[in-house]
Design a protein around this motif. Structure first.
Motif, PDB file in Angstrom:
ATOM      1  N   TYR A  58     -10.861   8.468  -5.656  1.00 55.34           N
ATOM      2  CA  TYR A  58      -9.704   7.682  -6.077  1.00 55.34           C
ATOM      3  C   TYR A  58      -8.777   7.392  -4.908  1.00 55.34           C
ATOM      4  O   TYR A  58      -8.598   8.231  -4.014  1.00 55.34           O
ATOM      5  N   ILE A  59      -8.209   6.205  -4.926  1.00 57.81           N
ATOM      6  CA  ILE A  59      -7.264   5.792  -3.891  1.00 57.81           C
ATOM      7  C   ILE A  59      -6.090   5.056  -4.539  1.00 57.81           C
ATOM      8  O   ILE A  59      -6.166   4.624  -5.692  1.00 57.81           O
ATOM      9  N   GLN A  60      -5.027   4.928  -3.773  1.00 60.85           N
ATOM     10  CA  GLN A  60      -3.959   3.983  -4.080  1.00 60.85           C
ATOM     11  C   GLN A  60      -4.060   2.878  -3.037  1.00 60.85           C
ATOM     12  O   GLN A  60      -4.427   3.130  -1.884  1.00 60.85           O
ATOM     13  N   ILE A  61      -3.735   1.677  -3.444  1.00 56.20           N
ATOM     14  CA  ILE A  61      -3.666   0.551  -2.507  1.00 56.20           C
ATOM     15  C   ILE A  61      -2.197   0.203  -2.331  1.00 56.20           C
ATOM     16  O   ILE A  61      -1.489  -0.030  -3.314  1.00 56.20           O
ATOM     17  N   LEU A  62      -1.746   0.206  -1.092  1.00 55.58           N
ATOM     18  CA  LEU A  62      -0.361  -0.141  -0.775  1.00 55.58           C
ATOM     19  C   LEU A  62      -0.348  -1.440   0.010  1.00 55.58           C
ATOM     20  O   LEU A  62      -1.197  -1.656   0.877  1.00 55.58           O
ATOM     21  N   ILE A  63       0.600  -2.294  -0.307  1.00 51.85           N
ATOM     22  CA  ILE A  63       0.710  -3.602   0.341  1.00 51.85           C
ATOM     23  C   ILE A  63       2.084  -3.740   0.983  1.00 51.85           C
ATOM     24  O   ILE A  63       3.089  -3.350   0.386  1.00 51.85           O
ATOM     25  N   HIS A  64       2.117  -4.284   2.182  1.00 53.28           N
ATOM     26  CA  HIS A  64       3.379  -4.669   2.810  1.00 53.28           C
ATOM     27  C   HIS A  64       3.355  -6.193   2.917  1.00 53.28           C
ATOM     28  O   HIS A  64       2.758  -6.747   3.846  1.00 53.28           O
ATOM     29  N   PRO A  65       3.967  -6.900   1.954  1.00 58.63           N
ATOM     30  CA  PRO A  65       3.870  -8.364   1.930  1.00 58.63           C
ATOM     31  C   PRO A  65       4.398  -9.043   3.192  1.00 58.63           C
ATOM     32  O   PRO A  65       3.815 -10.026   3.644  1.00 58.63           O
ATOM     33  N   ASP A  66       5.494  -8.534   3.761  1.00 53.22           N
ATOM     34  CA  ASP A  66       6.063  -9.181   4.937  1.00 53.22           C
ATOM     35  C   ASP A  66       5.188  -9.002   6.173  1.00 53.22           C
ATOM     36  O   ASP A  66       5.039  -9.920   6.983  1.00 53.22           O
ATOM     37  N   GLN A  67       4.623  -7.802   6.329  1.00 51.43           N
ATOM     38  CA  GLN A  67       3.798  -7.523   7.500  1.00 51.43           C
ATOM     39  C   GLN A  67       2.337  -7.908   7.299  1.00 51.43           C
ATOM     40  O   GLN A  67       1.530  -7.792   8.211  1.00 51.43           O
ATOM     41  N   ARG A  68       1.980  -8.344   6.094  1.00 49.45           N
ATOM     42  CA  ARG A  68       0.593  -8.723   5.773  1.00 49.45           C
ATOM     43  C   ARG A  68      -0.365  -7.579   6.064  1.00 49.45           C
ATOM     44  O   ARG A  68      -1.386  -7.745   6.712  1.00 49.45           O
ATOM     45  N   ARG A  69      -0.019  -6.383   5.557  1.00 47.16           N
ATOM     46  CA  ARG A  69      -0.839  -5.193   5.784  1.00 47.16           C
ATOM     47  C   ARG A  69      -1.184  -4.539   4.459  1.00 47.16           C
ATOM     48  O   ARG A  69      -0.381  -4.550   3.526  1.00 47.16           O
ATOM     49  N   LEU A  70      -2.371  -3.953   4.405  1.00 43.98           N
ATOM     50  CA  LEU A  70      -2.839  -3.228   3.228  1.00 43.98           C
ATOM     51  C   LEU A  70      -3.251  -1.834   3.675  1.00 43.98           C
ATOM     52  O   LEU A  70      -3.884  -1.681   4.725  1.00 43.98           O
ATOM     53  N   ILE A  71      -2.874  -0.834   2.907  1.00 49.08           N
ATOM     54  CA  ILE A  71      -3.216   0.552   3.227  1.00 49.08           C
ATOM     55  C   ILE A  71      -3.957   1.169   2.049  1.00 49.08           C
ATOM     56  O   ILE A  71      -3.611   0.916   0.892  1.00 49.08           O
ATOM     57  N   ILE A  72      -4.990   1.950   2.348  1.00 51.41           N
ATOM     58  CA  ILE A  72      -5.606   2.761   1.302  1.00 51.41           C
ATOM     59  C   ILE A  72      -5.219   4.213   1.550  1.00 51.41           C
ATOM     60  O   ILE A  72      -5.194   4.686   2.687  1.00 51.41           O
ATOM     61  N   ARG A  73      -4.902   4.880   0.439  1.00 55.47           N
ATOM     62  CA  ARG A  73      -4.418   6.256   0.502  1.00 55.47           C
ATOM     63  C   ARG A  73      -5.186   7.091  -0.516  1.00 55.47           C
ATOM     64  O   ARG A  73      -5.148   6.793  -1.714  1.00 55.47           O
ATOM     65  N   PRO A  74      -5.925   8.095  -0.070  1.00 53.56           N
ATOM     66  CA  PRO A  74      -6.647   8.966  -1.009  1.00 53.56           C
ATOM     67  C   PRO A  74      -5.673   9.626  -1.975  1.00 53.56           C
ATOM     68  O   PRO A  74      -4.545   9.967  -1.593  1.00 53.56           O
ATOM     69  N   CYS A  75      -6.100   9.814  -3.223  1.00 57.94           N
ATOM     70  CA  CYS A  75      -5.220  10.447  -4.198  1.00 57.94           C
ATOM     71  C   CYS A  75      -6.048  11.112  -5.300  1.00 57.94           C
ATOM     72  O   CYS A  75      -7.267  10.935  -5.377  1.00 57.94           O
ATOM     73  N   ASP A  76      -5.376  11.850  -6.158  1.00 63.76           N
ATOM     74  CA  ASP A  76      -6.017  12.487  -7.309  1.00 63.76           C
ATOM     75  C   ASP A  76      -6.188  11.467  -8.426  1.00 63.76           C
ATOM     76  O   ASP A  76      -5.442  10.483  -8.498  1.00 63.76           O
ATOM     77  N   PRO A  77      -7.143  11.725  -9.338  1.00 64.65           N
ATOM     78  CA  PRO A  77      -7.377  10.775 -10.432  1.00 64.65           C
ATOM     79  C   PRO A  77      -6.153  10.536 -11.309  1.00 64.65           C
ATOM     80  O   PRO A  77      -5.965   9.431 -11.818  1.00 64.65           O
ATOM     81  N   ASP A  78      -5.311  11.556 -11.474  1.00 64.76           N
ATOM     82  CA  ASP A  78      -4.157  11.406 -12.367  1.00 64.76           C
ATOM     83  C   ASP A  78      -2.897  10.909 -11.655  1.00 64.76           C
ATOM     84  O   ASP A  78      -1.825  10.832 -12.248  1.00 64.76           O
ATOM     85  N   THR A  79      -3.020  10.541 -10.389  1.00 64.79           N
ATOM     86  CA  THR A  79      -1.890   9.975  -9.655  1.00 64.79           C
ATOM     87  C   THR A  79      -1.584   8.585 -10.217  1.00 64.79           C
ATOM     88  O   THR A  79      -2.498   7.801 -10.469  1.00 64.79           O
ATOM     89  N   PRO A  80      -0.301   8.265 -10.457  1.00 64.26           N
ATOM     90  CA  PRO A  80       0.033   6.925 -10.950  1.00 64.26           C
ATOM     91  C   PRO A  80      -0.549   5.827 -10.062  1.00 64.26           C
ATOM     92  O   PRO A  80      -0.506   5.926  -8.836  1.00 64.26           O
ATOM     93  N   ASP A  81      -1.116   4.811 -10.696  1.00 62.78           N
ATOM     94  CA  ASP A  81      -1.708   3.654 -10.014  1.00 62.78           C
ATOM     95  C   ASP A  81      -2.933   4.003  -9.173  1.00 62.78           C
ATOM     96  O   ASP A  81      -3.271   3.281  -8.236  1.00 62.78           O
ATOM     97  N   SER A  82      -3.606   5.116  -9.500  1.00 64.87           N
ATOM     98  CA  SER A  82      -4.834   5.448  -8.778  1.00 64.87           C
ATOM     99  C   SER A  82      -5.958   4.513  -9.215  1.00 64.87           C
ATOM    100  O   SER A  82      -5.989   4.034 -10.346  1.00 64.87           O
TER     101      SER A  82
END
Length: 200
Positions: free
Chosen positions: A70-94
């Motif tokens: 499971y991962i979270q996807i984070l977006i920085h709209p101004d910088q045009r960057r996307l980050i993936i962050r490992p997380c637990d299954p019960d993490t919000p937005d996983s």
């Protein structure tokens, strides 16, 4: 070549280690550019591919996070960057980005995301007829290992016979990021404008 000829060659050779230090050129890196990895073959490098209705992280991404389902996807709209962050299954937005587990190797999977993909295409001004591949780089934030994708550094693929790929036209004028700006380009602060996605 006979042994006596080899002995003659090596007996008359000059060791390279004997070169005087003053002959080494001192180089200033100002003006140099760190060549973009996208200009080389990178079939085994971590990457994300974005289609009009789905995204997919390649197996190289999964291998950078062994056992992570499971991962979270984070977006920085101004910088045009996307980050993936490992997380637990019960993490919000996983999001489950892999199939398998246990005794079976994790396999990458398509993440169907019509709304999310449409937002990415709109943000980047991409053509919906093509698919876009973006290479990832490991980064750290507060001791946490993440993966960063610069969405502006993409490779475009045209569907059909004889798969063709294209790079942004403005790359024609340079090889990569200036040395003095390169490290700064991969620094992140999750408190600075990143948002998590929840409608993927």
């Amino acid at each position: 070549m006979e042994n006596n000829q080899l002995d003659f060659l090596f007996n008359n050779s000059v060791p390279v280690t004997g070169a005087p230090e003053e002959e080494q050129e001192v180089v200033d890196l100002a003006g140099y550019q760190v060549t973009k990895a996208e200009l080389f073959s990178h079939t085994k490098e971590p990457a994300i591919t974005v289609w009009q209705t789905r995204i997919k992280f390649n197996m190289a991404c999964l291998r950078k996070f062994p056992g992570v389902k499971y991962i979270q996807i984070l977006i920085h709209p101004d910088q045009r960057r996307l980050i993936i962050r490992p997380c637990d299954p019960d993490t919000p937005d996983s999001l489950r980005w892999a199939n398998g587990g246990g005794e079976k190797e994790l396999k990458n999977r398509d993440l169907l995301c019509k709304v999310f993909a449409a937002k990415i295409f709109d943000l980047m001004g991409w053509n919906e007829e093509y698919r876009y591949k973006v290479l990832g780089k490991p980064v750290t934030c507060d001791g946490e290992v993440l993966f960063l994708f610069q969405l502006s550094d993409f490779e475009l693929f045209v569907s059909g016979k004889g798969r063709k790929s294209y790079l942004p036209s403005d790359w024609r004028d340079y090889f990569g990021t200036p040395v003095e700006k390169h490290d700064e380009a991969y620094k992140i602060d999750l408190a600075d404008g990143y948002i998590t996605t929840n409608n993927v």
